[in-house]
Design an enzyme around this catalytic site. Sequence first.
Site, mmCIF file in Angstrom:
data_model
loop_
_atom_site.group_PDB
_atom_site.id
_atom_site.type_symbol
_atom_site.label_atom_id
_atom_site.label_comp_id
_atom_site.label_asym_id
_atom_site.label_seq_id
_atom_site.Cartn_x
_atom_site.Cartn_y
_atom_site.Cartn_z
ATOM 1 C CG LEU A 6 -1.792 1.277 1.352
ATOM 2 C CD1 LEU A 6 -2.636 1.543 0.108
ATOM 3 C CD2 LEU A 6 -2.661 1.199 2.605
ATOM 4 C CE1 TYR A 52 5.033 -9.251 13.943
ATOM 5 C CE2 TYR A 52 2.894 -10.098 13.275
ATOM 6 C CZ TYR A 52 4.171 -10.318 13.727
ATOM 7 O OH TYR A 52 4.607 -11.600 13.969
ATOM 8 C CE1 TYR A 63 -2.800 -7.272 10.970
ATOM 9 C CE2 TYR A 63 -4.850 -8.356 10.373
ATOM 10 C CZ TYR A 63 -3.924 -7.352 10.165
ATOM 11 O OH TYR A 63 -4.126 -6.429 9.165
#
Length: 306
Positions: free
Chosen positions: A12, A71, A135
Amino acid sequence: MKVILTGGAGQLGQALRRSAPAAIAGTAVQLITTTRSGGEGTIALDLADAEACRALVQQHQPDWLINAGAYTAVDKAESEPELAHAVNAQAPGAMAEALAATGGRLLQLSTDFVFNGAQGSPYRPDQPMHPLGVYGASKAAGEASAASALAPERLCILRTSWVYGPVGKNFLLTMLRLMAQREQLGVVADQVGCPTSTAGLAGACWTVLEQGTSGTLHWSDAGAASWYDFAVAIAELGQATGLLSNPARIQPITTADYPTPAQRPSYSLLDCTATRETLGLEAVHWRQALQQVLGHIASSQASPSL
């Protein structure tokens, strides 16, 4: 307008750098890009170092900070929860605290993994978060830490899903490689979401800055797909664009057939209706976006300079 971009070496981040406007609202854009290692016109920044994140903002005092760094190793996060939270939760909080002092604004990129996928219908931006793994929990915590430090009108949280593009590490590039090497591949067919091209996502990000948008937004390409659907489309369109001569056969499998350390939401489709209205952007179906990305990869490979 001074803009800091973190994660400039990611898929991105590279799309944001390629598509950065020369000016916003008549003011020239000065883009300050950070990567983990620095070099090539970028500043080195370890997002696991909260003090370094604060210092960066204090030094440059940007009008906007686009936090595209994260992350993103979903499975590895289960065994590295402290690092995942340092990067995904503590860094946004530190940057938001510094921006609160300097007067800047934050665009925080987030994920569909903040939801558990149990409701079986598209998630609206205002719905409560229930992440399944480390996550998703770390990204949810990052949203909360940024929101606790910045006034609502100076924070935009943009959640997205299944991001891919022509560079970096993503499902598309992995499938292209494996489909060229193997005769058959099994791909999970009981997880549903929507692939999102980095080009479209980058455009949405810059529109947020141009309009000064705040609040929580959802952005993905249009339509819905399973990972199996996505893989089948990659095989079909990859062959049509000449990237694959004889792609592997794609077989649908279940999540149970492919166990992973992290539990993933079975249905993480994002309701992007309000976002498209707010930003004034038209929906592009994920297959159309995929075709454009594959065409870009094919033309790049055909270039004599590569």
